[in-house]
Design a protein around this motif. Structure first.
Motif, mmCIF file in Angstrom:
data_model
loop_
_atom_site.group_PDB
_atom_site.id
_atom_site.type_symbol
_atom_site.label_atom_id
_atom_site.label_comp_id
_atom_site.label_asym_id
_atom_site.label_seq_id
_atom_site.Cartn_x
_atom_site.Cartn_y
_atom_site.Cartn_z
ATOM 1 N N LEU A 25 0.824 -1.216 0.000
ATOM 2 C CA LEU A 25 0.000 0.000 0.000
ATOM 3 C C LEU A 25 0.855 1.262 0.000
ATOM 4 C CD1 LEU A 25 -2.843 -0.976 2.488
ATOM 5 C CD2 LEU A 25 -2.985 -0.821 -0.012
ATOM 6 N N ARG A 26 1.928 1.253 0.776
ATOM 7 C CA ARG A 26 2.814 2.424 0.839
ATOM 8 C C ARG A 26 3.479 2.667 -0.521
ATOM 9 N NH1 ARG A 26 3.389 7.247 2.455
ATOM 10 N NH2 ARG A 26 5.471 7.849 3.031
ATOM 11 N N ILE A 27 3.932 1.597 -1.169
ATOM 12 C CA ILE A 27 4.549 1.722 -2.492
ATOM 13 C C ILE A 27 3.540 2.293 -3.478
ATOM 14 C CG2 ILE A 27 5.455 0.392 -4.452
ATOM 15 C CD1 ILE A 27 6.749 -1.475 -2.302
ATOM 16 N N GLN A 28 2.311 1.786 -3.446
ATOM 17 C CA GLN A 28 1.280 2.277 -4.360
ATOM 18 C C GLN A 28 0.956 3.752 -4.093
ATOM 19 O OE1 GLN A 28 0.293 0.493 -7.001
ATOM 20 N NE2 GLN A 28 1.730 -1.028 -6.238
ATOM 21 N N GLU A 29 0.928 4.130 -2.821
ATOM 22 C CA GLU A 29 0.651 5.521 -2.458
ATOM 23 C C GLU A 29 1.738 6.449 -3.010
ATOM 24 O OE1 GLU A 29 0.130 8.215 1.605
ATOM 25 O OE2 GLU A 29 0.785 6.132 1.753
ATOM 26 N N LEU A 30 2.993 6.059 -2.829
ATOM 27 C CA LEU A 30 4.098 6.892 -3.301
ATOM 28 C C LEU A 30 4.149 6.930 -4.823
ATOM 29 C CD1 LEU A 30 6.777 5.840 -0.674
ATOM 30 C CD2 LEU A 30 5.524 8.009 -0.783
ATOM 31 N N ASN A 36 9.404 8.112 -8.469
ATOM 32 C CA ASN A 36 9.911 7.001 -9.280
ATOM 33 C C ASN A 36 10.462 5.912 -8.359
ATOM 34 O OD1 ASN A 36 12.643 7.559 -8.609
ATOM 35 N ND2 ASN A 36 12.815 9.014 -10.308
ATOM 36 N N VAL A 37 10.900 4.814 -8.949
ATOM 37 C CA VAL A 37 11.329 3.646 -8.172
ATOM 38 C C VAL A 37 12.464 4.001 -7.209
ATOM 39 C CG1 VAL A 37 12.398 1.360 -8.336
ATOM 40 C CG2 VAL A 37 10.522 1.967 -9.866
ATOM 41 N N SER A 38 13.470 4.719 -7.692
ATOM 42 C CA SER A 38 14.604 5.077 -6.829
ATOM 43 C C SER A 38 14.158 5.965 -5.668
ATOM 44 C CB SER A 38 15.680 5.800 -7.639
ATOM 45 O OG SER A 38 16.253 4.911 -8.561
ATOM 46 N N GLN A 39 13.271 6.893 -5.933
ATOM 47 C CA GLN A 39 12.774 7.776 -4.873
ATOM 48 C C GLN A 39 11.972 6.993 -3.837
ATOM 49 O OE1 GLN A 39 10.766 10.421 -7.584
ATOM 50 N NE2 GLN A 39 12.244 12.070 -7.203
ATOM 51 N N ILE A 40 11.142 6.080 -4.305
ATOM 52 C CA ILE A 40 10.361 5.247 -3.377
ATOM 53 C C ILE A 40 11.295 4.405 -2.529
ATOM 54 C CG2 ILE A 40 8.697 3.350 -3.194
ATOM 55 C CD1 ILE A 40 7.384 4.473 -5.779
ATOM 56 N N ALA A 41 12.314 3.826 -3.146
ATOM 57 C CA ALA A 41 13.274 2.991 -2.414
ATOM 58 C C ALA A 41 13.983 3.804 -1.331
ATOM 59 C CB ALA A 41 14.280 2.383 -3.381
ATOM 60 N N ARG A 42 14.448 4.987 -1.671
ATOM 61 C CA ARG A 42 15.123 5.835 -0.680
ATOM 62 C C ARG A 42 14.170 6.252 0.434
ATOM 63 N NH1 ARG A 42 17.801 8.052 -5.204
ATOM 64 N NH2 ARG A 42 16.251 9.699 -5.383
ATOM 65 N N HIS A 43 12.954 6.598 0.059
ATOM 66 C CA HIS A 43 11.969 7.084 1.036
ATOM 67 C C HIS A 43 11.562 5.987 2.024
ATOM 68 C CE1 HIS A 43 8.881 9.868 2.414
ATOM 69 N NE2 HIS A 43 8.041 8.861 2.421
ATOM 70 N N THR A 44 11.444 4.761 1.543
ATOM 71 C CA THR A 44 10.949 3.669 2.383
ATOM 72 C C THR A 44 12.047 2.808 2.986
ATOM 73 O OG1 THR A 44 10.772 2.187 0.488
ATOM 74 C CG2 THR A 44 8.805 3.476 1.070
ATOM 75 N N GLY A 45 13.250 2.844 2.386
ATOM 76 C CA GLY A 45 14.316 1.955 2.849
ATOM 77 C C GLY A 45 14.168 0.544 2.307
ATOM 78 N N ILE A 46 13.321 0.381 1.306
ATOM 79 C CA ILE A 46 13.086 -0.913 0.667
ATOM 80 C C ILE A 46 13.925 -0.963 -0.609
ATOM 81 C CG2 ILE A 46 11.335 -2.370 -0.429
ATOM 82 C CD1 ILE A 46 9.258 -0.912 1.349
#
Length: 64
Positions: A25-30, A36-46
């Motif tokens: 859900l968090r990935i979908q929200e972002l 983008n994928v890199s930003q989501i990864a940095r933001h979530t730590g995933i």
């Protein structure tokens, strides 16, 4: 497994699924916010690989 061990194992499985659902859900929200994928990864730590795994997945695909 017997008795209590079996119940505890089942509870851990549902907890893992709950955590994965929240991550999905968090990935979908972002993604919806335009990250983008890199930003989501940095933001979530995933990891980006995990983001790629979930980013285009529908809720139905997730639940199977």
């Amino acid at each position: 497994m017997i008795g209590l061990e079996k119940v505890q194992h089942k509870e851990r499985g549902s907890l893992k699924k709950s955590k994965r659902w929240n991550m999905y859900l968090r990935i979908q929200e972002l993604k919806h916010l335009g990250l983008n994928v890199s930003q989501i990864a940095r933001h979530t730590g995933i990891s980006r690989n995990t983001i790629y795994k979930y980013i285009d997945m529908s809720p139905d695909e997730f639940s199977t």
